[in-house]
Scaffold this motif. Structure first.
Motif, PDB file in Angstrom:
ATOM      1  N   ARG A 110     -21.049   6.820  32.011  1.00 32.90           N
ATOM      2  CA  ARG A 110     -21.335   8.067  31.300  1.00 32.90           C
ATOM      3  C   ARG A 110     -22.797   8.433  31.532  1.00 32.90           C
ATOM      4  O   ARG A 110     -23.652   7.556  31.650  1.00 32.90           O
ATOM      5  N   GLU A 111     -23.072   9.716  31.589  1.00 33.24           N
ATOM      6  CA  GLU A 111     -24.455  10.157  31.780  1.00 33.24           C
ATOM      7  C   GLU A 111     -25.275   9.839  30.535  1.00 33.24           C
ATOM      8  O   GLU A 111     -24.791   9.963  29.409  1.00 33.24           O
ATOM      9  N   ASP A 141     -29.602   9.783  35.441  1.00 25.55           N
ATOM     10  CA  ASP A 141     -29.532   8.466  34.813  1.00 25.55           C
ATOM     11  C   ASP A 141     -28.193   8.316  34.088  1.00 25.55           C
ATOM     12  O   ASP A 141     -27.720   9.240  33.440  1.00 25.55           O
ATOM     13  N   TYR A 142     -27.590   7.131  34.244  1.00 26.63           N
ATOM     14  CA  TYR A 142     -26.283   6.876  33.642  1.00 26.63           C
ATOM     15  C   TYR A 142     -26.319   5.625  32.774  1.00 26.63           C
ATOM     16  O   TYR A 142     -27.121   4.710  33.016  1.00 26.63           O
ATOM     17  N   PHE A 143     -25.427   5.595  31.778  1.00 32.56           N
ATOM     18  CA  PHE A 143     -25.088   4.331  31.139  1.00 32.56           C
ATOM     19  C   PHE A 143     -24.158   3.587  32.098  1.00 32.56           C
ATOM     20  O   PHE A 143     -23.302   4.201  32.746  1.00 32.56           O
ATOM     21  N   THR A 144     -24.333   2.294  32.192  1.00 26.58           N
ATOM     22  CA  THR A 144     -23.551   1.528  33.170  1.00 26.58           C
ATOM     23  C   THR A 144     -22.852   0.356  32.502  1.00 26.58           C
ATOM     24  O   THR A 144     -23.225  -0.077  31.405  1.00 26.58           O
ATOM     25  N   LEU A 154     -12.161   4.297  34.136  1.00 25.15           N
ATOM     26  CA  LEU A 154     -13.237   4.333  33.150  1.00 25.15           C
ATOM     27  C   LEU A 154     -14.556   4.791  33.772  1.00 25.15           C
ATOM     28  O   LEU A 154     -15.424   5.339  33.095  1.00 25.15           O
ATOM     29  N   TYR A 155     -14.719   4.569  35.083  1.00 28.20           N
ATOM     30  CA  TYR A 155     -16.006   4.801  35.751  1.00 28.20           C
ATOM     31  C   TYR A 155     -16.042   6.192  36.380  1.00 28.20           C
ATOM     32  O   TYR A 155     -14.997   6.788  36.675  1.00 28.20           O
ATOM     33  N   LEU A 156     -17.257   6.670  36.592  1.00 24.87           N
ATOM     34  CA  LEU A 156     -17.445   8.015  37.149  1.00 24.87           C
ATOM     35  C   LEU A 156     -17.320   7.965  38.670  1.00 24.87           C
ATOM     36  O   LEU A 156     -18.315   8.002  39.408  1.00 24.87           O
ATOM     37  N   ILE A 157     -16.073   7.837  39.141  1.00 23.19           N
ATOM     38  CA  ILE A 157     -15.807   7.739  40.579  1.00 23.19           C
ATOM     39  C   ILE A 157     -15.429   9.126  41.092  1.00 23.19           C
ATOM     40  O   ILE A 157     -14.285   9.569  40.964  1.00 23.19           O
ATOM     41  N   ASN A 158     -16.397   9.837  41.654  1.00 28.01           N
ATOM     42  CA  ASN A 158     -16.137  11.172  42.203  1.00 28.01           C
ATOM     43  C   ASN A 158     -15.690  11.092  43.659  1.00 28.01           C
ATOM     44  O   ASN A 158     -14.845  11.858  44.097  1.00 28.01           O
ATOM     45  N   ASP A 159     -16.294  10.157  44.393  1.00 25.48           N
ATOM     46  CA  ASP A 159     -15.971  10.016  45.817  1.00 25.48           C
ATOM     47  C   ASP A 159     -16.043   8.534  46.166  1.00 25.48           C
ATOM     48  O   ASP A 159     -17.102   7.910  46.043  1.00 25.48           O
ATOM     49  N   LEU A 828     -22.902   1.984  23.008  1.00 26.79           N
ATOM     50  CA  LEU A 828     -22.035   2.978  23.635  1.00 26.79           C
ATOM     51  C   LEU A 828     -21.086   2.345  24.647  1.00 26.79           C
ATOM     52  O   LEU A 828     -19.921   2.729  24.744  1.00 26.79           O
ATOM     53  N   THR A 829     -21.590   1.381  25.388  1.00 21.61           N
ATOM     54  CA  THR A 829     -20.746   0.701  26.373  1.00 21.61           C
ATOM     55  C   THR A 829     -19.581  -0.001  25.688  1.00 21.61           C
ATOM     56  O   THR A 829     -18.425   0.108  26.114  1.00 21.61           O
ATOM     57  N   GLN A 830     -19.896  -0.746  24.610  1.00 24.95           N
ATOM     58  CA  GLN A 830     -18.836  -1.427  23.862  1.00 24.95           C
ATOM     59  C   GLN A 830     -17.846  -0.416  23.285  1.00 24.95           C
ATOM     60  O   GLN A 830     -16.634  -0.614  23.332  1.00 24.95           O
TER      61      GLN A 830
END
Length: 870
Positions: A110-111, A141-144, A154-159, A828-830
């Motif tokens: 998430r951003e 910048d992202y939360f990882t 769950l992950y920000l996979i655009n490409d 936030l991650t949890q």
């Protein structure tokens, strides 16, 4: 015949141009889609081990394909020299996500919603130092969170092709290469690309740069980050600009990124020390004419009438004190009240530097997703050399598997040999230092005799005293010996560390670091310790001089003190090392790559491929950063341990480091193959070494001010022995020189000639005159000065240490905003992970999955509530 050969070469190139339409400067497979993540090269030479190497390669490449990697081989006919095969490796999506989970790689979920820090009011002033926003922040910048194959949505996979950065991809492929087996030899299972490189099966293994450094890639799918780094970072004309640390980390990995972050921060902090040091130097320069001691030495009526005892036995003559007029004036530049202030200031500066670096490091750990980072498995795994040389095995209590180990007796023997070798080389350094001291003692008489009896040296005899001439030549000789011993010991240190067979890569690096640092510490600093703490301290007095090996008379300090000689020694060794280091780092790789760069510029792209261009570059070895850290830590010692004698040392270091950053970035970007990306959350064992040197520097500077500088004797005279209220320091020179009756000289010391029939001579000490009942014994003033020196050392050390510990206590290691961000990100991650699991459970319940029970749903929801509460 020669023209025929040229015509054949032309035809060969023409055919290759016609055969290929795709630019060979591309970093993709022939299909233009699959990215080249790694390249292996080998030469198919028909020697006696040809078949064995062929079998190893076949087995190794077959196992790489079984691991999921895709390979494409370029025949030697396609290479520039017609001899080298290139194996291109691509990691498909399935392999990347599998090993991303194994390596615990963090990816965006998430951003970042935390507002940025409040703008610095100095931003307008610092604007000229800033780089463009697109260079400094290439992505948001992202939360990882650590990657998991089961939670891809769950992950920000655009490409998928760009989700993992090239540095992540080459790190994953390198992880596979270091573990891939290639057969069984002599009953042992063999694996790893490192062994295949060592036995010549492959000649090189490296990831590719993304483009040529002097121009952008023609392929729009390439980011051309190397070009950006070269234009914005690696050119010297950008020396005043900040470093693009985010881009450095993205392209080279965290380990190299943290080095440049530390070097940049160290250079920034040096600016403050350099400014204060320059002010202290200017104070000495502007007050030079007010120095009463040098005035009295230069005064013909005072210094011109004081006859000094000979500087050596038999051959030297009596001399007048005013012949050292110029050197006494210049010594005031470094031996004044500002010296004391600067010594105390540097003790506090070191603490500020180390504490603020911890805060900077903590911020980088958060920004670079290293907060929960533990040393990589490849750092903790057994070294291949350890497994190969340790034939005995025992059960690992954790994994319950049999693994090799080194018996205790073998370890003890190897440590004894290693310790004896290190001790021998340290003794060799001490022996070389003693040899330089003997040189100083032997040539001193020659210089003294030459300068007193040669008319041609009269114009410079005031400035170039026998002491200074001896010091300069001895310092240059000492520097040459240092560099020679350094050259040999680097190889010895690696050899004895290999002989110890360290178990893990981390253990190997730590052992090598301690050996190299111990040697370099003794090698570079021993001569400075001699001048600071031993020279002129054990001289004796006329008629009872102290001799080394009962032959060479110990050196005396200049009447103005030994500090100017320590400054000379420090300047020559420090400046010489920095100049030589930059020449070695910049010129040698450039010469080695000159031919390769010429081919790269003169050949069409489709003849001189990207993998060939990188193959012709130098290798940035596993110890590449080790030598960079070592060079900077040795410099750190020069500007802290002996800075009381040379306030301009931080300025020299600052100028060197401004150049060093650009030289290091230039050679890394243009002269070396792209290093394999590696993680590191700190500067490692170097942090402890810097802490140790910071503490030692307080002690050394206190002793320099007390025993090498003339400050304490002057203060004692000022407050206790001065008889002139209007000019308290007048008469100090006469007070600091004792009287010796020439008739008391033994034959060994008495000069051959005394043309002016002098009756007495003076020498630097506090002893009773010859007509006193306690003649030639130390006066009470000597003991008062000694007591004052010891008291000063105790007071200065305690004051500086108290301030250091108070400053360290006041400055938290982790900034408050970083702590808040870490907690926010964890929360936030949890929350995101728990919500994801809850949604999955709901889906399973709706689909009638019997395993997804209502109790499991309630437990998962309860865990979310508990997480929120926490």
């Amino acid at each position: 015949q020669q023209s025929g050969r040229k015509f054949n070469l032309f035809l060969k190139r023409r055919l290759r141009i016609d055969k290929r339409h795709q630019s060979k400067d591309s970093i993709f497979f022939r299909d233009g889609v699959r990215r080249i993540d790694f390249v292996l090269s080998y030469v198919d030479d028909l020697n006696k081990e040809w078949e064995k190497k062929l079998e190893r390669r076949k087995e190794f490449e077959s196992n790489l394909q079984k691991a999921g990697l895709e390979l494409e081989t370029e025949d030697k006919k396609e290479s520039e020299d017609g001899k080298i095969f290139f194996v291109k490796i691509h990691a498909p999506w399935e392999v990347l996500i599998t090993y991303a989970e194994v390596l615990n790689i963090k990816v965006p979920i998430r951003e970042n919603d935390i507002p940025p820090m409040v703008e610095n009011p100095l931003d307008c002033v610092l604007f000229p130092l800033r780089l463009p926003e697109k260079v400094m922040h290439p992505e948001p910048d992202y939360f990882t969170a650590p990657f998991s194959k089961d939670k891809q949505e769950l992950y920000l996979i655009n490409d998928e092709s760009t989700f993992f950065s090239p540095s992540m991809r080459n790190r994953i492929v390198n992880y596979i290469l270091t573990r891939c087996p290639y057969g069984t030899e002599e009953g042992k299972k063999k694996f790893g690309i490192k062994r295949l490189l060592n036995n010549g099966t492959y000649t090189a293994a490296y990831p590719l740069h993304d483009c040529q450094y002097w121009k952008k890639a023609s392929d729009p799918n390439c980011d051309s980050e190397r070009y950006t780094l070269y234009m914005e970072w690696a050119r010297f004309l950008r020396f005043y600009k900040e470093q693009p640390l985010v881009l450095i980390r993205k392209y080279y990995g965290e380990k190299i990124g943290i080095y440049f972050a530390w070097l940049g921060f160290y250079t920034e902090m040096l600016f403050l020390a350099a400014v204060v040091g320059l002010i202290c130097f200017l104070y000495g320069l502007f007050t030079m004419d007010e120095n009463m001691s040098s005035k009295e030495i230069c005064d013909p009526a005072i210094g011109g009438e004081i006859i000094m005892c000979p500087l050596c036995d038999r051959d030297c003559e009596y001399w007048r004190l005013n012949t050292t007029c110029e050197s006494s004036q210049y010594s005031h530049l470094f031996d004044n009240v500002a010296t004391l202030f600067f010594a105390i200031f540097m003790g506090i500066w070191v603490t500020l530097f180390l504490e603020f670096w911890k805060r900077r490091q903590a911020r980088l750990k958060y920004e670079w997703d290293l907060v929960d980072f533990e040393e990589e498995q490849q750092q903790l795994q057994l070294r291949p050399e350890y497994e190969a040389k340790c034939t005995q095995k025992k059960k690992n209590p954790i994994t319950q598997e049999m693994e090799p180990y080194l018996p205790l007796t073998s370890q003890a023997v190897r440590f004894c040999i290693s310790g004896a070798t290190v001790l021998f080389w340290v003794s060799l350094i001490i022996a070389s230092m003693i040899a330089v001291i003997v040189y100083r003692l032997a040539v001193y008489a020659a210089f003294a005799s030459l300068m007193e009896n040669t008319q041609t040296l009269q114009p410079i005899s005031g400035l170039l005293t026998p002491q200074l001439a001896t010091s300069v030549t001895a310092s240059c000789l000492n520097f040459v010996i240092i560099m020679i011993l350094n050259f040999f010991y680097e190889r010895i240190a690696i050899w004895i560390t290999d002989m110890e067979i360290p178990r893990t890569h981390m253990e190997y690096e730590n052992r090598l670091t301690m050996k190299m640092f111990l040697f370099q510490f003794v090698n570079y600093y021993s001569s400075c310790f001699y001048v600071a703490f031993f020279k002129g301290k054990f001289v004796g007095y006329p008629g009872a001089y102290t001799y080394m090996f009962n032959r060479w008379r110990n050196e005396e300090c200049d009447p103005a003190g030994c500090l100017i000689e320590l400054t000379t020694q420090l300047t020559i060794v420090m400046a010489g090392k920095q100049i030589w280091g930059n020449i070695q780092e910049a010129i040698v790789p450039w010469i080695c790559n000159w031919w390769g760069r010429r081919k790269a510029r003169n050949n069409p792209e489709n003849l001189y491929s990207r993998w060939e261009q990188d193959h012709d570059l130098q290798t940035f070895g596993a110890l590449g950063l080790f030598y960079e850290y070592l060079e900077m830590v040795i410099q750190f010692g020069f500007i802290t341990l002996f800075v009381a004698s040379f306030p301009l040392a931080p300025l020299l270091a600052l100028m060197n480091n401004i150049l060093e950053i650009r030289v290091d970035s230039w050679k890394l970007t243009t002269q070396y193959r792209r290093p394999v990306a590696a993680k590191a959350h700190s500067i490692g064992v170097w942090q402890e070494i810097l802490n140790g040197m910071a503490i030692l520097s307080v002690v050394t500077n206190a002793f320099i001010v007390a025993f090498t500088s003339d400050m304490i004797p002057r203060l004692v005279y000022y407050y206790a022995y001065s008889e002139n209220e209007d000019s308290p320091m007048s008469g100090y020179i006469n007070n600091s020189l004792s009287v010796f009756q020439i008739s008391d000289f033994p034959e060994r010391n008495e000069p051959k000639e005394n043309p002016e029939n002098f009756v007495i001579c003076r020498y630097r000490d506090y002893r009773y005159p010859p007509d006193h009942e306690r003649k030639y014994l130390h006066t009470m003033q000597f003991w008062h000065i000694l007591a004052a020196k010891l008291a000063f050392i105790i007071i200065m050390e305690h004051v500086v240490f108290i301030v250091k510990f108070f400053v360290a206590w006041m400055i938290p290691d982790v900034p408050a905003d970083v702590k808040a961000k870490i907690k926010r990100e964890k929360y936030l991650t949890q929350k995101i992970l728990h919500e994801y699991e809850l949604e999955k459970l709901k889906e399973r319940l709706c689909q009638g999955d019997k395993r997804a029970t209502e109790k499991e749903f309630i437990a998962t929801e309860g865990r979310m509530e508990l997480s929120r509460a926490m």
